[in-house]
Every structure is written in structure tokens, then in C-alpha cells.
Design a protein around this motif. Structure first.
Motif, short mmCIF file in Angstrom:
data_model
loop_
_atom_site.label_atom_id
_atom_site.label_comp_id
_atom_site.label_asym_id
_atom_site.label_seq_id
_atom_site.Cartn_x
_atom_site.Cartn_y
_atom_site.Cartn_z
N ARG A 82 5.94 19.73 -14.04
CA ARG A 82 7.09 19.04 -14.62
C ARG A 82 8.18 18.78 -13.59
NH1 ARG A 82 7.48 18.86 -20.17
NH2 ARG A 82 5.80 19.89 -21.31
N LEU A 83 8.51 19.78 -12.80
CA LEU A 83 9.59 19.64 -11.83
C LEU A 83 9.02 19.66 -10.41
CD1 LEU A 83 12.26 22.00 -13.43
CD2 LEU A 83 12.16 19.49 -13.54
N PRO A 84 9.57 18.84 -9.52
CA PRO A 84 9.02 18.75 -8.16
C PRO A 84 9.39 19.95 -7.30
CG PRO A 84 10.97 17.37 -8.35
CD PRO A 84 10.68 17.88 -9.74
N ASN A 85 8.55 20.20 -6.29
CA ASN A 85 8.87 21.18 -5.25
C ASN A 85 9.68 20.47 -4.17
OD1 ASN A 85 7.16 23.22 -6.45
ND2 ASN A 85 5.41 22.11 -5.63
N ILE A 86 10.69 21.11 -3.67
CA ILE A 86 11.51 20.52 -2.61
C ILE A 86 10.85 20.79 -1.27
CG2 ILE A 86 13.78 20.39 -1.56
CD1 ILE A 86 13.67 19.46 -4.46
N ARG A 87 10.28 19.77 -0.67
CA ARG A 87 9.65 19.90 0.64
C ARG A 87 9.56 18.51 1.28
NH1 ARG A 87 4.41 22.77 0.32
NH2 ARG A 87 4.11 21.90 2.40
N ARG A 88 9.35 18.49 2.55
CA ARG A 88 9.36 17.22 3.28
C ARG A 88 8.06 16.45 3.05
NH1 ARG A 88 10.96 16.18 9.65
NH2 ARG A 88 12.06 14.22 9.22
N ILE A 89 8.19 15.12 2.95
CA ILE A 89 7.01 14.26 2.80
C ILE A 89 7.06 13.17 3.89
CG2 ILE A 89 6.87 14.68 0.33
CD1 ILE A 89 7.96 11.27 1.36
N GLY A 90 5.95 12.48 4.04
CA GLY A 90 5.88 11.43 5.06
C GLY A 90 5.24 10.16 4.52
N ILE A 91 5.53 9.05 5.18
CA ILE A 91 4.95 7.76 4.82
C ILE A 91 4.60 7.03 6.11
CG2 ILE A 91 5.23 5.61 3.55
CD1 ILE A 91 7.51 6.90 2.02
N ILE A 92 3.37 6.53 6.20
CA ILE A 92 2.92 5.77 7.36
C ILE A 92 2.54 4.37 6.90
CG2 ILE A 92 1.29 5.61 9.26
CD1 ILE A 92 0.89 8.63 9.05
N PHE A 93 3.19 3.37 7.47
CA PHE A 93 2.87 1.98 7.19
C PHE A 93 1.99 1.45 8.33
CE2 PHE A 93 6.84 2.84 5.04
CZ PHE A 93 6.70 2.18 3.82
N GLY A 94 0.76 1.07 7.99
CA GLY A 94 -0.16 0.55 8.99
C GLY A 94 0.11 -0.91 9.33
N GLN A 95 -0.58 -1.39 10.32
CA GLN A 95 -0.44 -2.80 10.70
C GLN A 95 -1.02 -3.69 9.60
OE1 GLN A 95 -2.15 -3.47 14.57
NE2 GLN A 95 -0.59 -2.23 15.60
N PRO A 96 -0.39 -4.85 9.38
CA PRO A 96 -0.89 -5.77 8.34
C PRO A 96 -2.33 -6.17 8.60
CG PRO A 96 1.29 -6.43 9.10
CD PRO A 96 0.84 -5.34 10.03
N LEU A 97 -3.11 -6.20 7.54
CA LEU A 97 -4.51 -6.61 7.60
C LEU A 97 -4.60 -8.09 7.23
CD1 LEU A 97 -6.14 -3.53 5.83
CD2 LEU A 97 -5.85 -3.92 8.30
N ASP A 98 -5.20 -8.86 8.10
CA ASP A 98 -5.32 -10.31 7.91
C ASP A 98 -6.74 -10.63 7.44
OD1 ASP A 98 -5.35 -13.06 8.01
OD2 ASP A 98 -5.15 -13.20 10.19
N PHE A 99 -6.85 -11.19 6.23
CA PHE A 99 -8.17 -11.53 5.68
C PHE A 99 -8.35 -13.05 5.58
CE2 PHE A 99 -7.25 -7.27 3.88
CZ PHE A 99 -8.30 -6.58 4.47
N SER A 100 -7.66 -13.79 6.43
CA SER A 100 -7.71 -15.25 6.34
C SER A 100 -9.11 -15.80 6.57
CB SER A 100 -6.74 -15.88 7.35
OG SER A 100 -7.02 -15.46 8.68
N ARG A 101 -9.95 -15.04 7.26
CA ARG A 101 -11.33 -15.50 7.49
C ARG A 101 -12.12 -15.60 6.19
NH1 ARG A 101 -10.57 -10.37 8.87
NH2 ARG A 101 -12.04 -8.71 8.33
N TYR A 102 -11.62 -14.95 5.14
CA TYR A 102 -12.32 -14.96 3.86
C TYR A 102 -11.68 -15.89 2.83
CZ TYR A 102 -14.49 -10.65 5.61
OH TYR A 102 -15.18 -9.73 6.36
#
Length: 267
Positions: A163-183
Motif C-alpha cells: 500500500r505505501l512505498p518504501n523510501i529509497r533511490r530509483i533510477g531511469i535510463i533513456f536509451g537511444q531512439p530506435l529508428d524503424f523507418s526501414r519497415y
């Protein structure tokens, strides 16, 4: 206005102070133009921290049941969801799902950022599961890049059922954009849809460091709940459905004024 005020003035600063999120690759998110943010899904809090750290508004698709509640509680929930940059996604299939899918296309066609969880539901055990092809269909039909996003440690902040969150550090990684124009032009090809989806999931695995399981998370959840494996024809039908791009939250919804885990209150 509600989205901006909560993110910049009230809730956002408090969350940053408490959880001290670290971020890598934020410059991979374009300053302008349409893109899909395709994220792994470890916790309900993913839906809070991901848009919190992105400078631009992020619009998510949430299941339509959250917008049709009855009574005061249901109406407040629906109002909260609409004010927090969410769109209803009808997952019943057929024309209704296609119309809902169009809402996601409209976001992208207008140059916005659309948030998607390719796994379709939260991981039951912090592993990365097989992606559904809805994200590929949407990326190819709208002709936009896909930015893989790895949430790190959020399953420890708010485990399923807590129900209630634990207080601790989190992380987020944004990768390089994936280009699917060939499809482009091949968005109805099932082999192409699967290839695009698998490439997205590979990038999520690489960025997050999660163990990959070539099975749908929803099937695993059903098995853990004692419901047995999904019939093959149902799994195939789910792959075909546009509703693959909407998260299937099977936990209680956190409504305004309620501390119950679940729902999708996104900043």
C-alpha cells in the motif's frame, strides 16, 4: 494546468526530494516532435517517476474502466485520470479497441510523447517478459521513433500489493531512439511486428540488466494465481489486439485520497 501544477509545484518536488531519482540519457528524448517512450514495468510507481523526469508532458493509455466508474468515488477517479494526462483504452477488441488505438495515434500525429509498457502488465518477479506487438504497430503506423526506457529499482519502492512505498533511490535510463523507418509500409506484416517488438525488448533488457523471459507476463500471472496457462489461441488473439499497448493493471486502483496501490496516477 493540473498536470503542470502537480508536476512542477506540488507532487514533483516532494518525490524528487524523497526518492532522489538518478537519470541517464535524458537527452535522448527529443525536445520536440513525436516519439514513443517504451518502458519496462516493475511497479505502479513507474507511471509516476517516468513522466516526472521528462521535461515534456507524457501521455499514457490506461484501461477504459478507470474512466467509467459509478458514484462519487468513480467520478473522482475518472476526473483525476483525465486531468493527469491519460487517455481511455478500450480493450474489448474489434472496433472499440481500434478507436481507442486511434487516440494514441492522435497523440503522436500531433507531435506528442506517448508512454507505453510493451509487456502489457507489471512484471510479477522483476524479470523482463515478452513484449506485445501493439507497440510495433503503433510505431510503424505513426512512423515515429521508439525510445527504450529502463526503470531501475522501482519494484523495491512499491512491490505489488504494497500500500505505501518504501523510501529509497530509483533510477531511469533513456536509451537511444530506435529508428524503424526501414519497415515503413509493412506495419501489417506479423513477422515485421514481432521483429520490431523483439528489438525493443532487447534494448530494454540491455539497459535494465533484467533477466529476459520469452513468455507473456499476463500468462505467468495467471499461472501463479492458479488459473492455469492461457490457451494458445487466446495468446495469439491477444497479440493481434490493439489493446496490447494499454497496461493491464490487475491490482486495486489508487484513487484520489486513497493510498491503495494500483491505478495510474501519472504526472
Amino acid at each position: 494546468m493540473f498536470y503542470w501544477v502537480m508536476k512542477r509545484i506540488f507532487l514533483g518536488p516532494v518525490l524528487k526530494l524523497l526518492f532522489r531519482p538518478w537519470v541517464k540519457g535524458l537527452d535522448n528524448v527529443p525536445e520536440a516532435g513525436a516519439a514513443i517512450l517504451a518502458s519496462n514495468h516493475l511497479s505502479f510507481s513507474d507511471s509516476i517517476f517516468l513522466p516526472l523526469m521528462v521535461h515534456r508532458p507524457v501521455i499514457f493509455l490506461a484501461k477504459s474502466e478507470y474512466f467509467t466508474g459509478k458514484g462519487i468515488k468513480g467520478r473522482l477517479t475518472a476526473l483525476f485520470f483525465r486531468l493527469s494526462n491519460q487517455l481511455p483504452m478500450d480493450r474489448s477488441g474489434g472496433a472499440a479497441s481500434e478507436m481507442s488505438l486511434q487516440a494514441g495515434k492522435d497523440v503522436l500525429n500531433s507531435g506528442g510523447l506517448l508512454g507505453i509498457y510493451p509487456e502489457g502488465t507489471r512484471s510479477p518477479d522483476a524479470r523482463l517478459y515478452r513484449g506485445k506487438v501493439g507497440v510495433a504497430r503503433l510505431a510503424l503506423q505513426s512512423r515515429v521513433p521508439v525510445i527504450p526506457v529502463a526503470m531501475i529499482g522501482t519494484e523495491k519502492v512499491q512491490p505489488i500489493g504494497k500500500r505505501l512505498p518504501n523510501i529509497r533511490r530509483i533510477g531511469i535510463i533513456f536509451g537511444q531512439p530506435l529508428d524503424f523507418s526501414r519497415y515503413y509500409g509493412m506495419e501489417d506484416d506479423r513477422v515485421i511486428q514481432r521483429a520490431v517488438t523483439d528489438q525493443i525488448m532487447y534494448e530494454l533488457m540491455r539497459l535494465s540488466g533484467q533477466e529476459y523471459v520469452d513468455e507473456y507476463a499476463a500468462v505467468v500471472k495467471a499461472r501463479l494465481a492458479g488459473k492455469g496457462p492461457e490457451p494458445v489461441h487466446k495468446v495469439e488473439a491477444a497479440e493481434e489486439s490493439p489493446s496490447d499497448i494499454a497496461e493491464d493493471r490487475d491490482e486495486p486502483v489508487a484513487e484520489p485520497g486513497d493510498d491503495t496501490a494500483g491505478g495510474s496516477g501519472k504526472l
